[in-house]
Each structure stands twice: as C-alpha cells, then as structure tokens.
Design an enzyme around this catalytic site. Sequence first.
Site, PDB file in Angstrom:
ATOM      1  N   SER A 183       0.786  -1.224   0.000  1.00  0.00           N
ATOM      2  CA  SER A 183       0.000   0.000   0.000  1.00  0.00           C
ATOM      3  C   SER A 183       0.821   1.279   0.000  1.00  0.00           C
ATOM      4  CB  SER A 183      -0.938   0.019   1.213  1.00  0.00           C
ATOM      5  OG  SER A 183      -0.201  -0.028   2.426  1.00  0.00           O
ATOM      6  N   HIS A 211      -5.692  -3.794  -1.382  1.00  0.00           N
ATOM      7  CA  HIS A 211      -5.499  -2.799  -2.434  1.00  0.00           C
ATOM      8  C   HIS A 211      -5.519  -3.413  -3.832  1.00  0.00           C
ATOM      9  CE1 HIS A 211      -4.665   0.833  -0.038  1.00  0.00           C
ATOM     10  NE2 HIS A 211      -4.203  -0.030   0.855  1.00  0.00           N
ATOM     11  N   LYS A 242     -12.368  -0.050   0.560  1.00  0.00           N
ATOM     12  CA  LYS A 242     -11.548   0.671  -0.409  1.00  0.00           C
ATOM     13  C   LYS A 242     -12.292   0.727  -1.749  1.00  0.00           C
ATOM     14  CE  LYS A 242      -7.203  -0.096   2.009  1.00  0.00           C
ATOM     15  NZ  LYS A 242      -7.786  -0.584   3.277  1.00  0.00           N
TER      16      LYS A 242
END
Length: 394
Positions: A183, A211, A242
Amino acid sequence: MSNHELKFLKDKIEKLKQDGVYRELPINYGPCDNVINLNGKEVVNLSSNNYLGLANHPRVKQAAIDAVKKYGAGAGAVRTIVGNQDIIGELEDILAKFKHEEAVMCFQSGLNCNIGTISAITEKGDLIISDELNHASIIDGVRLSRADKAIFKHSDMENLEQILIEKRDKYNQVLIITDGVFSMDGDLAKLPEIVNLAEKYNALTYVDDAHGSGVLGESGRGTVDHFKLHGRVDFIMGTLSKAIGVVGGYIASKKETKIWLSHRARPLLFSTALPPAATAAAIESVKMLMESEEYSKKLWDNANYFKEKLAKLGFDTGHSETPITPVMIGNEAKTMEFSKALLNAGVYVSGIVFPTVPMGKGRLRCMISASHTIKDLDFALDKFETVGKELGLI
C-alpha cells in the site's frame, strides 16, 4: 504536577511538533469524492482509497437506505449470539461467486479480518513467514498468534526459499503471508513465485488483497485473478472499505475455513456484526463490478495519465505498478511541508512518514480514483509543479 495531567503524553506530542510531523486532522464536510469540502474549502482529493468512486454512488447509497428501512440501523449483537441476518449471508455468497472461491466469511473491518484470521488458523508448533513490508494489521495478527515467525526481505524469493529450506521441517504448518499490493509503494507481490515455493515446500499461502480487490484482475477480482492463481492460494483477504466503497473485510477460502473462523476468530465472537446499511451497500457495489469493467478501466486510465505527467515534471514516483502513486520526498519534515502547501493550493494529499514508512522514506501517496476527471488531475498536476518548484523539490 499530578499524574492525571498525563505529562508523558504532552512531552511526546511536543516532540512531534519539534520534528515537524505533528498534524491535526482536517474535517470533511461532505461525502468522500473526487472533490471534497475540507475545512470549508473545496479541494481535489488525492488521499482516499475510494478507487472506483463507489462510496458516493447513487446505487450504493440507495441500497444502504433501503436496508435501513427493512433491517434497522444495527445488527444488534455478535453473530454467534443473535444469528446471521440473511443479508450478511447474501453478501458472503456474492463475494464467493465474485472471487471464484468456495466460501467467504465477512468481518467488521480489514484489520479485524487479519487479526482474527491469522491468529485462528495458526497455533504453537506452526511457523508464519511474512514479507517485511506487510501491512500493520498482518503484523498485529502474527503477534497475536502463538506460532513462531520469520521475516523475509521484501519480495526477495531467494531469501524466502532459504527460510523454507532451513525451517520447514521443524514445524507442523507453515503459512507464507504477503500483501497482494503493497500500500505504500504500489508494487505487486511476486505471487506466482511465492505460490510455487509454497507448493514445493508444502506450505500454505495467505494474501492480503486489500489494495488489489476492485483494482486488478477481471472486473477487479484481485491479485489472485490477475495472476491466474485460483485454487492455489489458501486464504485471500479483501476489504469492503476501499474499492468497494463501504466498510468491512472478508476472507475467501474453503468452506472449512469459514466454519472454523465462526468458532475461533475473536472479532467475530466478541464484536457486533456489520450493520445492514453497510452490508447492503457492499452487495450493490460487488454487483456493479460484476456487471461492468467501466469503473476499473477508468481508474487505470486516470492512474496512467497522472503517473506519466508527474514523471515528466521530474518527480520520483518509485516503482508503483498500480494506481497507488507515491511521490518520494525522503525527509519527514519536508514531506509534511509539501503536503500542507499543496492543501493550501487546493490539493489534498496526505504526507506519509515514520512509523508508517521507514525513517527517511517520507512520501506523498497519491490515490487516484475512477471518479477523478481530467480537469481534476490537471489542476492537481499544476499545483504539484508550482509548489514543488517553490520548495526546491523539482
């Protein structure tokens, strides 16, 4: 001075100020979007994990509203006490279908997911081998496990194999854990090589794909799909906070994993389940990803455009392979100065400094979204150039 005045904390905070890394959190007066109202001023937002712009999408918001009307505001209790609302089962089923895995177990957050799962699937007599740049929630999950641990150098396959050669025969289960996308730098794990080594030495694999979910693979199915490794990664962790745009985390694995976690994962046993609004919103987001690749395509178009322009300006964007775009600065105080100056100029991008990254590796982490327009990105690039030159960074 009384102990109740907490002088030791006052002293630590003063040290932060002296080091130039003290910060006060700005206030966002509206939804998380490409442009936000921060401290009463509209700014281009480059600090969100809202990769696909779904956090404020009308379909996702309506799903949350409808769920509140039907199910109420909260789940009411721990799942093992009050039972599952059917909507949570629906979310787990659609995620399993989306990820091409047997079963999914949902948690209240990605952090809870790693902490709860890692400590539940390992025990004394096992070994966990973890990449040195793995996320803090993985580190905490390893600490909570009674298993032994070993750290391999970041994406260093020779080092990983050396640890396996030296230690594999001394333990019952060996679990190799890696982020799918790292990340802070945006680079990808060498997942095919890791899986090959795991199979060679009879070890298990665990990928934190926080991610990667919604970003890589077909329709954002993640890093495992990107590398075509379905059926060869034992535990796949993803978040709903996310690219999915809501909140929560999940483990995709075998049915047996789901059953075991329902008995031993402490965040599931001791914390109330996801609220209905978040659950329904996440379902709608996943449905949208399964319907079309338009959001992930726009994300990558924006990311490639922004990266190319930043590089031409002379900024060091590291070795990112994803929409995560670090702008490497180095010095912690200079990093925070750059971040504050950009905010004053209308661009919000957080400075990332120690202890989140190693000392001397400060950077601005630009998070590009499908919701950004070219106008947004050009505005941000113009301010990066102006402020960068004023601070002597380019």
